[in-house]
Design an enzyme around this catalytic site. Structure first.
Site, PDB file in Angstrom:
ATOM      1  N   THR A  47     -31.540  -6.309  38.362  1.00  0.00           N
ATOM      2  CA  THR A  47     -32.982  -6.506  38.121  1.00  0.00           C
ATOM      3  C   THR A  47     -33.693  -6.153  39.418  1.00  0.00           C
ATOM      4  OG1 THR A  47     -33.199  -8.773  38.929  1.00  0.00           O
ATOM      5  CG2 THR A  47     -32.378  -8.524  36.686  1.00  0.00           C
ATOM      6  N   CYS A  48     -35.034  -6.233  39.419  1.00  0.00           N
ATOM      7  CA  CYS A  48     -35.730  -5.839  40.643  1.00  0.00           C
ATOM      8  C   CYS A  48     -35.493  -6.822  41.794  1.00  0.00           C
ATOM      9  CB  CYS A  48     -37.208  -5.624  40.391  1.00  0.00           C
ATOM     10  SG  CYS A  48     -37.949  -6.955  39.497  1.00  0.00           S
ATOM     11  N   ASN A  49     -35.098  -8.048  41.474  1.00  0.00           N
ATOM     12  CA  ASN A  49     -34.881  -9.032  42.538  1.00  0.00           C
ATOM     13  C   ASN A  49     -33.418  -9.367  42.807  1.00  0.00           C
ATOM     14  OD1 ASN A  49     -37.481  -9.513  43.444  1.00  0.00           O
ATOM     15  ND2 ASN A  49     -37.920 -10.797  41.673  1.00  0.00           N
ATOM     16  N   SER A 107     -34.866 -17.726  40.968  1.00  0.00           N
ATOM     17  CA  SER A 107     -35.821 -16.604  40.915  1.00  0.00           C
ATOM     18  C   SER A 107     -36.860 -16.698  42.018  1.00  0.00           C
ATOM     19  CB  SER A 107     -36.546 -16.600  39.572  1.00  0.00           C
ATOM     20  OG  SER A 107     -35.635 -16.384  38.549  1.00  0.00           O
ATOM     21  N   GLN A 114     -38.680 -14.154  32.363  1.00  0.00           N
ATOM     22  CA  GLN A 114     -37.983 -12.885  32.110  1.00  0.00           C
ATOM     23  C   GLN A 114     -36.483 -12.928  32.380  1.00  0.00           C
ATOM     24  OE1 GLN A 114     -40.748 -13.144  33.826  1.00  0.00           O
ATOM     25  NE2 GLN A 114     -42.278 -11.730  33.021  1.00  0.00           N
ATOM     26  N   GLN A 118     -33.153 -10.928  30.795  1.00  0.00           N
ATOM     27  CA  GLN A 118     -32.420  -9.903  31.553  1.00  0.00           C
ATOM     28  C   GLN A 118     -30.914 -10.219  31.602  1.00  0.00           C
ATOM     29  OE1 GLN A 118     -34.900 -10.314  35.014  1.00  0.00           O
ATOM     30  NE2 GLN A 118     -35.913  -8.345  34.672  1.00  0.00           N
ATOM     31  N   GLY A 189     -65.098  -7.999  38.405  1.00  0.00           N
ATOM     32  CA  GLY A 189     -64.223  -8.168  39.579  1.00  0.00           C
ATOM     33  C   GLY A 189     -62.769  -7.969  39.163  1.00  0.00           C
ATOM     34  N   GLU A 190     -61.922  -7.802  40.168  1.00  0.00           N
ATOM     35  CA  GLU A 190     -60.503  -7.541  39.884  1.00  0.00           C
ATOM     36  C   GLU A 190     -59.852  -8.729  39.174  1.00  0.00           C
ATOM     37  OE1 GLU A 190     -56.625  -6.585  42.494  1.00  0.00           O
ATOM     38  OE2 GLU A 190     -58.520  -5.849  43.319  1.00  0.00           O
ATOM     39  N   SER A 192     -61.342 -11.280  37.588  1.00  0.00           N
ATOM     40  CA  SER A 192     -61.904 -11.575  36.264  1.00  0.00           C
ATOM     41  C   SER A 192     -61.381 -10.582  35.229  1.00  0.00           C
ATOM     42  CB  SER A 192     -63.431 -11.562  36.299  1.00  0.00           C
ATOM     43  OG  SER A 192     -63.875 -10.293  36.711  1.00  0.00           O
TER      44      SER A 192
END
Lengths: 424, 273
Positions: A47-49, A107, A114, A118, A189-190, A192
């Site tokens: 996984t990505c982590n 995690s 997720q 996975q 806004g980003e 919101s």
């Protein structure tokens, strides 16, 4: 046979290393295919982590070398360079690690949903590739049920921890179903926009976006699937919608207490949820005192998210206790899996030999009296009992579950108690 | 132990199991536990229905003249109201909140079942009187559940207003659900209470040829109706929702509780219970 967990994660390896191991599904299958002839049962979790291999193997060192050899084919990093990022757990420690990973206790975002999916996917992939057997199938099915227990019996995943998800959760605490309510976004806004996206994804019945710059409103409306309005038109919509998100620049309140009070009169007692993400604030905080008005600003949302993170952190201890019990159960299962059936099979095998030899002896000495036959039978039974007593007792004295597993396996090999496939 | 006390013990066990599973649901929020608690509740409800119906048929009059009968009927009424509410809005967490009360009443019915001395002559237990008692019980049960849900609304609303969302608050349903459920319970309770009061008035006219409004139980019952009528006026006429309307629900319930239990303890009334 040993169960090991071998890998690296976000705490042991930097992103530059981890990303090299993120492989597309077809490559994952290829890795498994290449590992198949040399290792025992394997599940590969990239996984990505984290990048982890879970194995049930006889030859740990050889299997680890093989893993590096195979994976190296895909990322071209020297094993010596990357080995320092890897950790190795064996036996109960490895079970515990797998259970913690599946329960999202290991995690980056504690309690995230997720990871369980996975792990399930990784296991499924190995299952389909024929890389799992009795041991890994049993261990993983227990890991899934332990993870489910942790998620349902602790607070680890119950409460949202991001500002946007807290806002959506609050909306669900006010309204029965978001599918019956409309959202109005004032300003663009980003944060919101992200919150509006969460709300839209949660299935609100309608979405309006009003902004000073209509083009910007149109672009967001197109992205999220709503209706674009000029800011003045949007303000008139407040009586119609139930959730208002504001993030408009400029000083002074965009919505005063009087504005909201007037709006509430036309709403027939319907609740109004206002999320004021603007800094400076767009809505007069006094409006929050009005009946059926629920007003939250960015600080309110952040502090709930932080508090929830604390609750999750506290839940780790409870989850670990729960997992420890599950690991103990797994160890007992492994014990019974190997020890009891081996002893039973051993006794059955000896009994079969005894009977066959006794039949042969009686056939050759058919003149024996009934009393003598019984004496011979008793003698062989006693002999067998005494011969098998010590191995059975000593086998039970072996403390480590993995060692017991190993002893039982050796007994099986020596006395031909294990049925082998024909091509083996 | 007689057959009846044995049956009452069984019912208490059923509700006890229901309670156990409802606590498990509260702890784990798993649907299996909720389903099991609902099944045990239904089993208890059916058992009580059979006991009450069976006694009515075999004895020829409604079994509301003994303490165990009254407690069984009250517990049965609460279970009825609860199951009706579940059909309207299946809010699992409410089972955890209400089932213990139903269990407690059924357990008390079992305890008092050992001493079944009648509180009133059975010949006074006409069908009209039985219906008056049962409808009033049903009304009170619905008011009780309405009150419980209103308290849950009050708590949830308070937390949302103060921006203090505690972890157990995540177990409570949305305000809109609590609001609708309160109205549903109070509306049904109002109808049952009105029916019970109507039948009671007919009984009073037959016995005393007038309606003795000086009896605090009768006066209190009418006041309860007036308070709940104001609640409907506030909501449907003046469109006032939220805490204000819930305050009326609570006020109405406290008066109903006093009328139901307190009057008999603190004041003088013509009613035996």
């Amino acid at each position: 046979m040993k169960f090991i967990a071998y890998g690296m994660n976000h705490t042991t390896a930097p992103i530059e290393v981890r990303e090299k191991y993120v492989l597309p599904p077809e490559k994952v299958r290829e890795v498994l295919q290449k590992l198949k002839p040399k290792t025992g049962e394997v599940v590969f979790l990239p996984t990505c982590n984290r990048v982890e291999f879970y194995m049930a193997t006889d030859q740990v060192e050889d299997s680890l070398e093989e893993i590096h050899k195979v994976v190296n084919l895909f990322h071209h990093m020297k094993p010596a360079e990357v080995k320092k990022y890897f950790y190795l757990y064996e036996g109960p420690e490895a079970f515990s690690h797998l259970f913690r990973v599946a329960s999202s206790l290991d995690s980056m975002v504690l309690g995230e949903a997720q990871i369980l999916g996975q792990v399930k996917d990784a296991y499924q992939e190995s299952l389909e590739a024929g890389m799992t057997g009795t041991i890994l199938n049993g261990i993983f099915s227990r890991a899934f049920s332990a993870a489910k227990k942790v998620r349902s019996q602790t607070e680890i995943a119950r409460m949202p921890t991001s500002v946007s998800s807290v806002a959506v959760d609050l909306a669900k605490k006010i309204f029965r179903s978001l599918a019956e309510h409309q959202v109005l976004l004032l300003g663009a806004g980003e944060m919101s926009e992200l919150t509006a996206k969460y709300l839209v994804d949660s299935g609100v019945s309608g979405f309006f976006i009003a902004n000073r710059t209509l083009d910007k409103a149109k672009s967001i409306a197109q992205k999220l699937g709503g209706t674009a309005l000029a800011l003045e038109e949007g303000l008139k919509k407040i009586g119609q919608v139930d959730i208002v998100l504001t993030s408009v620049g400029g000083s002074g309140f965009l919505l005063t207490k009087t504005d909201i009070e007037k709006t509430m009169k036309s709403r027939n007692g319907r609740s109004l949820f206002i999320i004021d993400i603007g800094v400076p604030r767009n809505v007069d905080p006094e409006a929050g005192r009005l009946e059926s008005v629920y007003l939250y600003n960015i600080d309110n949302l952040s502090s709930i998210a932080e508090e929830n993170k604390g609750v999750r952190q506290k839940a780790v201890e409870v989850a670990d206790t729960l997992l420890k019990a599950e690991v103990d159960k797994l160890c007992s299962w492994l014990d019974t899996l190997e020890l009891v059936p081996t002893v039973v099979r051993l006794r059955e095998r000896f009994e079969a030999i005894r009977k066959s030899e006794l039949d042969e002896f009686f056939r050759k000495n058919s003149g024996l009296a009934e009393k003598e036959r019984k004496e011979v039978e008793r003698l062989t039974k006693d002999l067998l009992g005494k011969l098998l007593h010590d191995p059975s007792v000593n086998l039970k004295k072996v403390e480590s579950s993995m060692d017991r597993f190993e002893y039982a396996r050796m007994l099986g090999e020596i006395f031909s108690l294990i049925e082998r496939p024909k091509n083996d | 132990m007689t057959l009846l006390t044995g049956l009452l013990a069984t019912i208490a066990f059923f509700y006890g199991f229901g309670c156990w599973y409802s606590f498990r649901y509260y702890k784990n929020l798993d649907n299996t536990s909720d389903g099991l608690s609902a099944r045990w509740l239904t089993a208890g409800f059916l058992g009580q229905g059979i006991i009450l119906g069976g006694k009515w048929v075999t004895e020829g009059f409604a079994p509301f003249n003994t303490m165990d009968g009254i407690l069984t009927a009250l517990s049965f009424s609460l279970a009825t109201a609860f199951l009706i509410g579940r059909l309207k809005s299946p809010v699992a967490i409410l089972t955890s909140l209400f089932l213990p009360f139903i269990f407690l009443l059924s357990f008390l019915a079992f305890i008092t079942g050992f001493n079944m001395a009648p509180l009133m002559d059975s010949h006074l237990m006409s069908s009209g009187m039985a219906c008056h008692i049962f409808l009033t019980f049903l009304g009170f049960a619905h008011f009780t559940l309405g009150f419980g849900v209103a308290v849950a609304f009050w708590i949830q609303e308070g937390q949302l207003k103060q921006h203090q969302i505690k972890s157990w608050s995540y177990r409570l349903p949305a305000l809109e659900i609590l609001d609708n459920l309160t109205v549903f319970y109070i509306a049904l309770g109002f109808l049952f209470w009105l029916g019970g009061l109507g039948l009671g008035s007919i009984q009073a006219f037959q016995v005393w040829h007038r309606l003795p409004l000086d009896d605090p139980k009768i006066l209190g019952s009418f006041l309860v109706l007036i308070i709940y009528a104001c609640f409907f006026l506030l909501r449907w006429g003046l469109k006032i929702h939220g805490k204000k309307s819930m305050t009326l629900v609570m006020a109405g319930y406290f008066l109903a509780l006093f009328t139901f239990v307190g009057v008999r303890v603190f004041l003088t009334t013509r009613h035996l219970f």
